[in-house]
Design a protein around this motif. Structure first.
Motif, PDB file in Angstrom:
ATOM      1  N   ASN A   1       0.821  -1.204   0.000  1.00 20.41           N
ATOM      2  CA  ASN A   1       0.000   0.000   0.000  1.00 20.41           C
ATOM      3  C   ASN A   1       0.859   1.259   0.000  1.00 20.41           C
ATOM      4  OD1 ASN A   1      -2.169  -1.901   1.964  1.00 20.41           O
ATOM      5  ND2 ASN A   1      -2.769  -1.039  -0.011  1.00 20.41           N
ATOM      6  N   THR A   2       0.246   2.368  -0.418  1.00 28.44           N
ATOM      7  CA  THR A   2       0.980   3.621  -0.610  1.00 28.44           C
ATOM      8  C   THR A   2       0.255   4.775   0.062  1.00 28.44           C
ATOM      9  OG1 THR A   2      -0.193   4.227  -2.647  1.00 28.44           O
ATOM     10  CG2 THR A   2       1.744   2.781  -2.875  1.00 28.44           C
ATOM     11  N   THR A   3       0.960   5.902   0.195  1.00 29.72           N
ATOM     12  CA  THR A   3       0.331   7.108   0.743  1.00 29.72           C
ATOM     13  C   THR A   3      -0.743   7.632  -0.195  1.00 29.72           C
ATOM     14  OG1 THR A   3       2.141   8.430  -0.194  1.00 29.72           O
ATOM     15  CG2 THR A   3       2.332   7.788   2.126  1.00 29.72           C
ATOM     16  N   ASP A   4      -0.588   7.423  -1.505  1.00 30.36           N
ATOM     17  CA  ASP A   4      -1.639   7.813  -2.446  1.00 30.36           C
ATOM     18  C   ASP A   4      -2.935   7.060  -2.144  1.00 30.36           C
ATOM     19  OD1 ASP A   4      -0.008   9.583  -3.770  1.00 30.36           O
ATOM     20  OD2 ASP A   4       0.497   8.215  -5.407  1.00 30.36           O
ATOM     21  N   GLU A   5      -2.805   5.820  -1.719  1.00 33.89           N
ATOM     22  CA  GLU A   5      -3.999   5.044  -1.385  1.00 33.89           C
ATOM     23  C   GLU A   5      -4.620   5.535  -0.080  1.00 33.89           C
ATOM     24  OE1 GLU A   5      -3.500   0.788  -3.539  1.00 33.89           O
ATOM     25  OE2 GLU A   5      -2.265   1.054  -1.734  1.00 33.89           O
ATOM     26  N   VAL A   6      -3.816   6.041   0.831  1.00 29.24           N
ATOM     27  CA  VAL A   6      -4.362   6.689   2.021  1.00 29.24           C
ATOM     28  C   VAL A   6      -5.216   7.880   1.590  1.00 29.24           C
ATOM     29  CG1 VAL A   6      -3.831   7.947   4.145  1.00 29.24           C
ATOM     30  CG2 VAL A   6      -2.431   5.968   3.488  1.00 29.24           C
ATOM     31  N   ASP A   7      -4.697   8.655   0.642  1.00 33.31           N
ATOM     32  CA  ASP A   7      -5.449   9.811   0.133  1.00 33.31           C
ATOM     33  C   ASP A   7      -6.759   9.366  -0.512  1.00 33.31           C
ATOM     34  OD1 ASP A   7      -3.416  11.511   0.971  1.00 33.31           O
ATOM     35  OD2 ASP A   7      -2.420  11.517  -0.990  1.00 33.31           O
ATOM     36  N   SER A   8      -6.729   8.246  -1.226  1.00 36.71           N
ATOM     37  CA  SER A   8      -7.957   7.734  -1.849  1.00 36.71           C
ATOM     38  C   SER A   8      -8.976   7.346  -0.792  1.00 36.71           C
ATOM     39  CB  SER A   8      -7.630   6.523  -2.734  1.00 36.71           C
ATOM     40  OG  SER A   8      -6.812   6.887  -3.827  1.00 36.71           O
ATOM     41  N   LEU A   9      -8.503   6.743   0.300  1.00 33.01           N
ATOM     42  CA  LEU A   9      -9.387   6.395   1.414  1.00 33.01           C
ATOM     43  C   LEU A   9     -10.027   7.649   1.998  1.00 33.01           C
ATOM     44  CD1 LEU A   9     -10.532   4.544   3.674  1.00 33.01           C
ATOM     45  CD2 LEU A   9      -8.344   4.866   4.875  1.00 33.01           C
ATOM     46  N   VAL A  10      -9.219   8.678   2.234  1.00 30.84           N
ATOM     47  CA  VAL A  10      -9.733   9.919   2.817  1.00 30.84           C
ATOM     48  C   VAL A  10     -10.750  10.576   1.897  1.00 30.84           C
ATOM     49  CG1 VAL A  10      -9.102  12.249   3.567  1.00 30.84           C
ATOM     50  CG2 VAL A  10      -7.701  10.288   4.261  1.00 30.84           C
ATOM     51  N   ASP A  11     -10.453  10.604   0.604  1.00 27.17           N
ATOM     52  CA  ASP A  11     -11.391  11.185  -0.362  1.00 27.17           C
ATOM     53  C   ASP A  11     -12.732  10.446  -0.327  1.00 27.17           C
ATOM     54  OD1 ASP A  11      -9.466  12.981  -1.137  1.00 27.17           O
ATOM     55  OD2 ASP A  11      -8.904  11.903  -2.973  1.00 27.17           O
ATOM     56  N   ALA A  12     -12.671   9.110  -0.255  1.00 34.33           N
ATOM     57  CA  ALA A  12     -13.899   8.317  -0.226  1.00 34.33           C
ATOM     58  C   ALA A  12     -14.657   8.546   1.079  1.00 34.33           C
ATOM     59  CB  ALA A  12     -13.567   6.835  -0.403  1.00 34.33           C
ATOM     60  N   LEU A  13     -13.949   8.704   2.183  1.00 38.93           N
ATOM     61  CA  LEU A  13     -14.602   8.973   3.462  1.00 38.93           C
ATOM     62  C   LEU A  13     -15.279  10.352   3.451  1.00 38.93           C
ATOM     63  CD1 LEU A  13     -11.973   7.576   5.978  1.00 38.93           C
ATOM     64  CD2 LEU A  13     -14.267   6.680   5.563  1.00 38.93           C
ATOM     65  N   GLU A  14     -14.660  11.309   2.811  1.00 40.51           N
ATOM     66  CA  GLU A  14     -15.282  12.631   2.724  1.00 40.51           C
ATOM     67  C   GLU A  14     -16.574  12.567   1.924  1.00 40.51           C
ATOM     68  OE1 GLU A  14     -11.989  14.893   1.194  1.00 40.51           O
ATOM     69  OE2 GLU A  14     -11.407  15.595   3.201  1.00 40.51           O
ATOM     70  N   LEU A  15     -16.616  11.714   0.908  1.00 36.95           N
ATOM     71  CA  LEU A  15     -17.861  11.499   0.171  1.00 36.95           C
ATOM     72  C   LEU A  15     -18.918  10.892   1.091  1.00 36.95           C
ATOM     73  CD1 LEU A  15     -19.587  11.403  -2.388  1.00 36.95           C
ATOM     74  CD2 LEU A  15     -18.483   9.202  -2.940  1.00 36.95           C
ATOM     75  N   CYS A  16     -18.514   9.906   1.899  1.00 38.01           N
ATOM     76  CA  CYS A  16     -19.436   9.305   2.867  1.00 38.01           C
ATOM     77  C   CYS A  16     -20.018  10.360   3.797  1.00 38.01           C
ATOM     78  CB  CYS A  16     -18.710   8.236   3.692  1.00 38.01           C
ATOM     79  SG  CYS A  16     -18.390   6.709   2.826  1.00 38.01           S
ATOM     80  N   HIS A  17     -19.153  11.226   4.285  1.00 36.70           N
ATOM     81  CA  HIS A  17     -19.611  12.263   5.204  1.00 36.70           C
ATOM     82  C   HIS A  17     -20.647  13.168   4.553  1.00 36.70           C
ATOM     83  CE1 HIS A  17     -18.925  16.144   7.561  1.00 36.70           C
ATOM     84  NE2 HIS A  17     -19.488  15.301   8.412  1.00 36.70           N
ATOM     85  N   LYS A  18     -20.433  13.505   3.295  1.00 44.54           N
ATOM     86  CA  LYS A  18     -21.398  14.346   2.586  1.00 44.54           C
ATOM     87  C   LYS A  18     -22.741  13.619   2.425  1.00 44.54           C
ATOM     88  CE  LYS A  18     -17.928  16.901  -0.098  1.00 44.54           C
ATOM     89  NZ  LYS A  18     -17.368  17.142  -1.460  1.00 44.54           N
ATOM     90  N   LEU A  19     -22.667  12.315   2.165  1.00 43.85           N
ATOM     91  CA  LEU A  19     -23.888  11.552   1.946  1.00 43.85           C
ATOM     92  C   LEU A  19     -24.681  11.322   3.222  1.00 43.85           C
ATOM     93  CD1 LEU A  19     -22.592   8.862  -0.580  1.00 43.85           C
ATOM     94  CD2 LEU A  19     -24.110  10.777  -1.085  1.00 43.85           C
ATOM     95  N   PHE A  20     -23.961  11.070   4.331  1.00 48.43           N
ATOM     96  CA  PHE A  20     -24.632  10.626   5.550  1.00 48.43           C
ATOM     97  C   PHE A  20     -24.743  11.694   6.632  1.00 48.43           C
ATOM     98  CE2 PHE A  20     -22.716   6.537   3.954  1.00 48.43           C
ATOM     99  CZ  PHE A  20     -23.920   5.993   3.529  1.00 48.43           C
ATOM    100  N   ALA A  21     -24.057  12.821   6.465  1.00 46.62           N
ATOM    101  CA  ALA A  21     -24.073  13.852   7.511  1.00 46.62           C
ATOM    102  C   ALA A  21     -25.489  14.414   7.669  1.00 46.62           C
ATOM    103  CB  ALA A  21     -23.094  14.973   7.158  1.00 46.62           C
TER     104      ALA A  21
END
Length: 407
Positions: free
Chosen positions: A387-407
């Motif tokens: 795994n890479t730091t770029d994949e950490v960024d992908s995880l964070v981006d996807a979590l931010e989408l979750c927050h927008k959907l479920f907040a």
């Protein structure tokens, strides 16, 4: 660091694929890791060119399969820092290894009222076999809590022991919190009090160097499919003194020398505890996987994953609506989390999957820990050496989408 993560990624064919039109970001390594091409090739070759049953044949293919299969015993011993390869028993994974300890050793050496000390963050595989003994023999299970950061205090473990304690069974690294337990201190203190130690190595052995001789443990099982090897493979280190106290757990071919109507003469250890035709090809594949990891260097893998852990911790800490469980300073690169609000872990995981990010959702086979934390379910992102730091960024981006959907 002497570790080229892009070169490592190139060794894993599945990492080049897409999921839902997005590059695969595989963060479910705590459940099962992907396989490098060398392992896939070894499995293919074993089935297409070299397959035969082991030990009992005198022909070329049987001798070749036996040589390769038995050669893995020394590889596992080297990987775990065991002094003698005869202290290594092949299993289908950690679950079978722990059950071997429960049935082969504990059932022979514990009596009603004796105690087994466990931590609340144990995987069910290191809980249920002991419940069997509680139900069938009247053995008592004694539980030790983790602190607010998810750390397990070795002193608290030893303080939970009494003169009836016969076994301490704890994980080396939590599969939920990433906590790395100071098992060496526990094992040394336990040995001084003649208490046996069973250390679940499923997670720790993947992410950092392990030396069972230095740890001083009595039992240390590992799982092949987490070690970038085949499913259905694994091994357990057993200290020679404890192996001498064990009886066979499964009966059948190859664990015996002679069988008569009124007598059975068992084979020597470790074969005494390996009944029937084993996972021949799986074990050969495991040996190749461990050689691959040792070739990269376990210190190098650990350093790379510490870098990932630190980067992921910083990025996730920046999400003030994300609840991360487990804040141990020296934890591994495993992050379990929930979102503020009503979003269920399964919903979060589904959204992440649409972005190509694979995480685990549920209780992670850790019911007592979930009860202790007051959490019904969580998502878990568990990182591996590719795994890479770029994949950490992908995880964070996807979590931010979750927050927008479920907040």
């Amino acid at each position: 660091m002497g570790f080229d993560v892009e070169a490592v990624r190139a060794d894993f064919p599945i990492l080049s694929r897409e999921v839902n039109g997005k590059p695969l970001v595989y963060l479910d390594n705590g459940a099962s890791a992907q396989k490098p091409q060398v392992v896939i090739d070894a499995i293919t070759k074993a089935y297409t060119q070299e397959y035969s049953n082991v030990h009992r044949g005198l022909h070329y293919l049987s001798n070749l399969a036996t040589e390769k299969y038995e050669g893995v015993r020394g590889i596992v011993a080297r990987f775990l820092g065991a002094e003698d390869e005869t202290s290594i028993i092949f299993t289908s994974g950690t679950t079978e290894g722990i059950n071997l300890v429960a049935y082969g050793w504990a059932m022979e050496n514990l009596r009603e009222g004796d105690e087994i000390v466990l931590s609340v963050m144990e995987h069910h595989a290191n809980i249920v076999p002991w419940h069997f003994l509680r139900e069938r023999m009247g053995v008592k299970l004694v539980w030790v809590d983790v602190d607010v950061n998810g750390d397990l205090d070795p002193q608290a473990v030893m303080e939970a022991c009494t003169d009836r304690t016969k076994l301490i069974a704890v994980t080396h690294m939590s599969n939920v919190l990433g906590t790395v337990v100071d098992v060496k201190t526990i094992c040394q203190a336990a040995r001084a009090r003649a208490i046996a130690t069973m250390i679940d190595g499923s997670q720790a052995s993947v992410h950092m160097p392990v030396n069972v001789t230095d740890l001083g443990c009595d039992f240390y099982p590992v799982t092949g499919h987490k070690l970038y090897g085949p499913s259905g493979s694994g091994a357990i280190y057993i200290h020679p003194d404890r192996m001498a106290e064990m009886r066979p757990f499964i009966g059948g071919g190859d664990m015996i020398r002679e069988v008569h109507k009124d007598e059975v003469i068992y084979n020597d250890a470790p074969f005494k505890f390996e009944a029937g035709t084993p996972g021949i090809v799986q074990t050969i594949g495991l040996g190749v996987a461990l050689d691959y990891m040792m070739g990269l260097g376990m210190d190098n893998i650990a350093a790379h994953e510490r870098h990932l852990r630190d980067y992921a911790r910083e990025r996730l800490d920046g999400l003030n609506w994300l609840n991360v469980q487990g804040h141990s300073a020296g934890k591994g690169a495993i992050f379990s989390f929930t979102l503020e609000g009503a979003a269920h872990a399964h919903d979060i995981s589904t959204v992440l999957d649409k972005k190509g990010v694979a995480v685990r959702a549920g209780q992670h086979c850790c019911g007592p820990l979930m009860d202790h934390m007051g959490v019904t379910a969580s998502c878990r992102a568990s990182f591996g050496m590719y795994n890479t730091t770029d994949e950490v960024d992908s995880l964070v981006d996807a979590l931010e989408l979750c927050h927008k959907l479920f907040a």
